[in-house]
Scaffold this active site. Sequence first.
Site, PDB file in Angstrom:
ATOM      1  N   LYS A 157      75.656  19.495  -1.511  1.00  0.00           N
ATOM      2  CA  LYS A 157      76.756  18.945  -2.317  1.00  0.00           C
ATOM      3  C   LYS A 157      76.959  17.463  -2.060  1.00  0.00           C
ATOM      4  O   LYS A 157      77.502  16.752  -2.912  1.00  0.00           O
ATOM      5  CB  LYS A 157      78.062  19.711  -2.077  1.00  0.00           C
ATOM      6  CG  LYS A 157      78.507  19.820  -0.632  1.00  0.00           C
ATOM      7  CD  LYS A 157      77.992  21.076   0.004  1.00  0.00           C
ATOM      8  CE  LYS A 157      78.207  21.096   1.487  1.00  0.00           C
ATOM      9  NZ  LYS A 157      77.991  22.393   2.077  1.00  0.00           N
ATOM     10  N   GLU A 206      73.098  26.515  -6.823  1.00  0.00           N
ATOM     11  CA  GLU A 206      74.162  27.518  -6.681  1.00  0.00           C
ATOM     12  C   GLU A 206      74.779  27.512  -5.280  1.00  0.00           C
ATOM     13  O   GLU A 206      75.977  27.718  -5.102  1.00  0.00           O
ATOM     14  CB  GLU A 206      73.601  28.911  -7.001  1.00  0.00           C
ATOM     15  CG  GLU A 206      74.620  30.016  -7.049  1.00  0.00           C
ATOM     16  CD  GLU A 206      75.676  29.807  -8.136  1.00  0.00           C
ATOM     17  OE1 GLU A 206      75.331  29.898  -9.310  1.00  0.00           O
ATOM     18  OE2 GLU A 206      76.837  29.545  -7.779  1.00  0.00           O
ATOM     19  N   VAL A 230      78.166  25.089  -3.699  1.00  0.00           N
ATOM     20  CA  VAL A 230      79.615  25.340  -3.707  1.00  0.00           C
ATOM     21  C   VAL A 230      79.867  26.827  -3.477  1.00  0.00           C
ATOM     22  O   VAL A 230      79.302  27.672  -4.163  1.00  0.00           O
ATOM     23  CB  VAL A 230      80.261  24.922  -5.052  1.00  0.00           C
ATOM     24  CG1 VAL A 230      81.768  25.158  -5.011  1.00  0.00           C
ATOM     25  CG2 VAL A 230      79.953  23.467  -5.377  1.00  0.00           C
ATOM     26  N   ILE A 241      78.856  32.688  -3.093  1.00  0.00           N
ATOM     27  CA  ILE A 241      79.589  33.093  -4.305  1.00  0.00           C
ATOM     28  C   ILE A 241      78.917  32.534  -5.550  1.00  0.00           C
ATOM     29  O   ILE A 241      78.655  31.336  -5.614  1.00  0.00           O
ATOM     30  CB  ILE A 241      81.044  32.534  -4.292  1.00  0.00           C
ATOM     31  CG1 ILE A 241      81.765  32.899  -3.005  1.00  0.00           C
ATOM     32  CG2 ILE A 241      81.813  33.022  -5.504  1.00  0.00           C
ATOM     33  CD1 ILE A 241      83.131  32.235  -2.884  1.00  0.00           C
ATOM     34  N   GLY A 253      77.754  28.674  12.553  1.00  0.00           N
ATOM     35  CA  GLY A 253      76.885  28.027  11.550  1.00  0.00           C
ATOM     36  C   GLY A 253      77.604  27.687  10.262  1.00  0.00           C
ATOM     37  O   GLY A 253      76.969  27.436   9.243  1.00  0.00           O
ATOM     38  N   GLU A 300      79.433  21.690   8.835  1.00  0.00           N
ATOM     39  CA  GLU A 300      78.382  20.714   8.547  1.00  0.00           C
ATOM     40  C   GLU A 300      77.877  20.135   9.864  1.00  0.00           C
ATOM     41  O   GLU A 300      78.558  20.237  10.895  1.00  0.00           O
ATOM     42  CB  GLU A 300      78.949  19.588   7.675  1.00  0.00           C
ATOM     43  CG  GLU A 300      79.405  20.034   6.313  1.00  0.00           C
ATOM     44  CD  GLU A 300      78.285  20.640   5.478  1.00  0.00           C
ATOM     45  OE1 GLU A 300      77.294  19.967   5.206  1.00  0.00           O
ATOM     46  OE2 GLU A 300      78.401  21.824   5.103  1.00  0.00           O
ATOM     47  N   LYS A 313      82.681  19.287  -3.252  1.00  0.00           N
ATOM     48  CA  LYS A 313      82.512  20.513  -4.041  1.00  0.00           C
ATOM     49  C   LYS A 313      83.406  20.508  -5.280  1.00  0.00           C
ATOM     50  O   LYS A 313      82.975  20.932  -6.342  1.00  0.00           O
ATOM     51  CB  LYS A 313      82.806  21.728  -3.163  1.00  0.00           C
ATOM     52  CG  LYS A 313      81.734  21.949  -2.092  1.00  0.00           C
ATOM     53  CD  LYS A 313      82.207  22.968  -1.080  1.00  0.00           C
ATOM     54  CE  LYS A 313      81.159  23.262  -0.026  1.00  0.00           C
ATOM     55  NZ  LYS A 313      81.706  24.009   1.104  1.00  0.00           N
ATOM     56  N   GLY A 329      77.612  30.070   5.882  1.00  0.00           N
ATOM     57  CA  GLY A 329      76.850  30.950   6.771  1.00  0.00           C
ATOM     58  C   GLY A 329      75.417  31.125   6.285  1.00  0.00           C
ATOM     59  O   GLY A 329      75.117  30.914   5.110  1.00  0.00           O
TER      60      GLY A 329
HETATM   61  P1  NDP Z   1      71.296  22.348   9.551  1.00  0.00           P
HETATM   62  O1  NDP Z   1      71.709  21.092  10.215  1.00  0.00           O
HETATM   63  O2  NDP Z   1      71.450  23.634  10.257  1.00  0.00           O
HETATM   64  O3  NDP Z   1      69.763  22.240   9.096  1.00  0.00           O
HETATM   65  C1  NDP Z   1      69.195  21.091   8.565  1.00  0.00           C
HETATM   66  C2  NDP Z   1      67.773  21.036   9.064  1.00  0.00           C
HETATM   67  O4  NDP Z   1      67.096  19.979   8.388  1.00  0.00           O
HETATM   68  C3  NDP Z   1      67.682  20.776  10.559  1.00  0.00           C
HETATM   69  O5  NDP Z   1      66.756  21.688  11.115  1.00  0.00           O
HETATM   70  C4  NDP Z   1      67.171  19.350  10.628  1.00  0.00           C
HETATM   71  O6  NDP Z   1      66.285  19.122  11.699  1.00  0.00           O
HETATM   72  C5  NDP Z   1      66.364  19.249   9.347  1.00  0.00           C
HETATM   73  N1  NDP Z   1      66.213  17.882   8.886  1.00  0.00           N
HETATM   74  C6  NDP Z   1      67.166  16.938   8.763  1.00  0.00           C
HETATM   75  N2  NDP Z   1      66.629  15.812   8.277  1.00  0.00           N
HETATM   76  C7  NDP Z   1      65.313  16.044   8.125  1.00  0.00           C
HETATM   77  C8  NDP Z   1      64.228  15.263   7.677  1.00  0.00           C
HETATM   78  N3  NDP Z   1      64.384  14.002   7.285  1.00  0.00           N
HETATM   79  N4  NDP Z   1      62.982  15.816   7.634  1.00  0.00           N
HETATM   80  C9  NDP Z   1      62.822  17.097   8.043  1.00  0.00           C
HETATM   81  N5  NDP Z   1      63.805  17.904   8.479  1.00  0.00           N
HETATM   82  C10 NDP Z   1      65.035  17.367   8.516  1.00  0.00           C
HETATM   83  O7  NDP Z   1      72.059  22.384   8.162  1.00  0.00           O
HETATM   84  P2  NDP Z   1      72.375  23.644   7.254  1.00  0.00           P
HETATM   85  O8  NDP Z   1      71.197  24.515   7.171  1.00  0.00           O
HETATM   86  O9  NDP Z   1      73.684  24.210   7.666  1.00  0.00           O
HETATM   87  O10 NDP Z   1      72.636  22.924   5.854  1.00  0.00           O
HETATM   88  C11 NDP Z   1      71.572  22.589   4.997  1.00  0.00           C
HETATM   89  C12 NDP Z   1      72.168  22.203   3.636  1.00  0.00           C
HETATM   90  O11 NDP Z   1      72.856  23.330   3.100  1.00  0.00           O
HETATM   91  C13 NDP Z   1      73.204  21.093   3.713  1.00  0.00           C
HETATM   92  O12 NDP Z   1      73.105  20.319   2.525  1.00  0.00           O
HETATM   93  C14 NDP Z   1      74.527  21.831   3.749  1.00  0.00           C
HETATM   94  O13 NDP Z   1      75.588  21.069   3.265  1.00  0.00           O
HETATM   95  C15 NDP Z   1      74.198  22.978   2.825  1.00  0.00           C
HETATM   96  N6  NDP Z   1      75.026  24.147   2.992  1.00  0.00           N
HETATM   97  C16 NDP Z   1      75.206  24.714   4.233  1.00  0.00           C
HETATM   98  C17 NDP Z   1      75.945  25.862   4.386  1.00  0.00           C
HETATM   99  C18 NDP Z   1      76.159  26.504   5.689  1.00  0.00           C
HETATM  100  O14 NDP Z   1      76.898  27.494   5.755  1.00  0.00           O
HETATM  101  N7  NDP Z   1      75.566  26.023   6.770  1.00  0.00           N
HETATM  102  C19 NDP Z   1      76.558  26.505   3.211  1.00  0.00           C
HETATM  103  C20 NDP Z   1      76.291  25.846   1.947  1.00  0.00           C
HETATM  104  C21 NDP Z   1      75.555  24.707   1.851  1.00  0.00           C
HETATM  105  P3  NDP Z   1      66.803  18.687  13.156  1.00  0.00           P
HETATM  106  O15 NDP Z   1      67.154  19.986  13.808  1.00  0.00           O
HETATM  107  O16 NDP Z   1      65.608  18.034  13.721  1.00  0.00           O
HETATM  108  O17 NDP Z   1      67.985  17.789  12.951  1.00  0.00           O
HETATM  109  N1  HSE Z   2      80.453  23.419   5.947  1.00  0.00           N
HETATM  110  C1  HSE Z   2      80.570  24.115   4.713  1.00  0.00           C
HETATM  111  C2  HSE Z   2      81.775  25.029   4.777  1.00  0.00           C
HETATM  112  C3  HSE Z   2      79.332  24.904   4.447  1.00  0.00           C
HETATM  113  O1  HSE Z   2      82.292  25.266   5.859  1.00  0.00           O
HETATM  114  O2  HSE Z   2      82.218  25.494   3.724  1.00  0.00           O
HETATM  115  C4  HSE Z   2      79.326  25.555   3.096  1.00  0.00           C
HETATM  116  O3  HSE Z   2      79.194  24.609   2.080  1.00  0.00           O
END
Ligand code: NDP
Ligand code: HSE
Length: 435
Positions: free
Chosen positions: A107, A131, A134, A138, A189, A192, A207, A305
Amino acid sequence: MEKTVKIGLLGCGTVGGGVIIVLNENKEEIAKKAGCNIEIKTVLVRDKTKLKPEITKYNIGCTDNLDDILNDPEIDIVVELIGRVHPAKEYIEAAINHGKSVVTANKDVLADYGKSLFNLAAEKKVDFQFEGAVGGGIPIIRPLRACLAANKISSIMGIINGTTNYMLTKMSEEGLSYAQALAEAQAKGYAESDPTADVEGIDAARKIAVLASLAFNTALTLKDVHVEGIDNIEACDIEYARDLGYVVKLLGIAKNDPENGITANVYPVMLPKSHPLASVNDVYNAIYVNGDAVGDAMFLGRGAGRLPTASAVCGDIIDTVRNLNNHACGRISGNLFEKKKMCPPEKEMAPCYFRLLVTDRPGVLAAIASTFAAQQMSIASVIQKNVMENGMAELVIITNKVSKLSIDLSLRTLQVLPVVKDVCSVLRVEDPNLP
Ligand code: NDP
Ligand code: HSE
């Protein structure tokens, strides 16, 4: 099934790991629904040694060079899950420019660059789906773009940050401190990588900008959203809310008034306990939409999550695979956005809760009442709470609907009034019973 669509996955953190797990654990079911096999061919990571056994067991190719994915003709879909704006936005653009469809849950990128990315994807005739961006698991983006597309949407409001809803629930129901509640949300998890985006309301603001853009067919960005977070909420505000028949929720609220224009806000709100959003607790999110044809519709589920978000991302992947197989990518583009009027602050009305620390002596109430009267603010109720030994008392005031401009002007006066020692808290009240 013989045909396999191959994916390049950028990022293997909470959500990226979840996508790998869901696509592998449910692969037979998914292949039947998609009409072909779906395989993650290559994952982009920064540090291969960080990959956990729960992921390495699937034997997926791994690289630290984006070009390995961009230049691989076998890869049709790029799934961006690295988060933050840069370099994610540049990676998404590069993938689209290489003719690949993109799925993301980002987002941060959408709120700043959504319009230009929609246009780029439309120009290149690829899918750009989001999807998971946000409401975690959901379904809300597809309903807005497809199922509810026939409606004139007048408002969209919701609990759209899982971290803060989890924190507020734990603080009000289990008495956890702010810091304890945040630490739990991070461990699960939900937060952010920089959790200030969650607690300061920025994540929810991004969002609501995305939702309002789709709902009202105009390109709103983060800058168009007024943002307040939960970082100033104290346990006593939650208690007072309870005494008054309300709960405190961090809401994203966007309204489109045909006369006054569009408003987009994120702030903690006092909500009547009877409101459908009031009982949405824990990591659950809910989005409440009003359209002229559908009336009210509410979408509820886990807002953050690993697996809930992976569910949404995998749904987008399957939809993109179906479009690829039917040569129908780019069907739903977002490039019809029009410029629309934003509502000025003097026209933006809502009831308001003030918690003031005042000197406990005669005339105090009159001084405060005349400050409010000067701004045409009518008071609905006043309660004096917690008379303290040092001659101070807490005053809780709920107003009828007042404009955002009046709130700001009254605050300036209250802050310099000698009898007011502190304006501890100001919260909007979303109560249809207050005039
Ligand atoms: P995390 O921080 O858990 O994962 C991101 C991963 O991307 C890390 O492993 C990080 O590596 C890697 N990374 C970052 N930059 C680079 C790069 N330049 N090249 C390669 N790898 C890279 O984040 P999330 O999985 O929680 O979130 C991912 C996306 O999903 C975000 O946009 C978030 O806003 C969105 N999101 C997350 C939700 C949630 O519940 N967590 C829910 C909805 C959306 P390293 O470990 O080395 O930093
Ligand atoms: N950090 C965000 C939240 C992840 O807590 O809602 C889902 O977008």
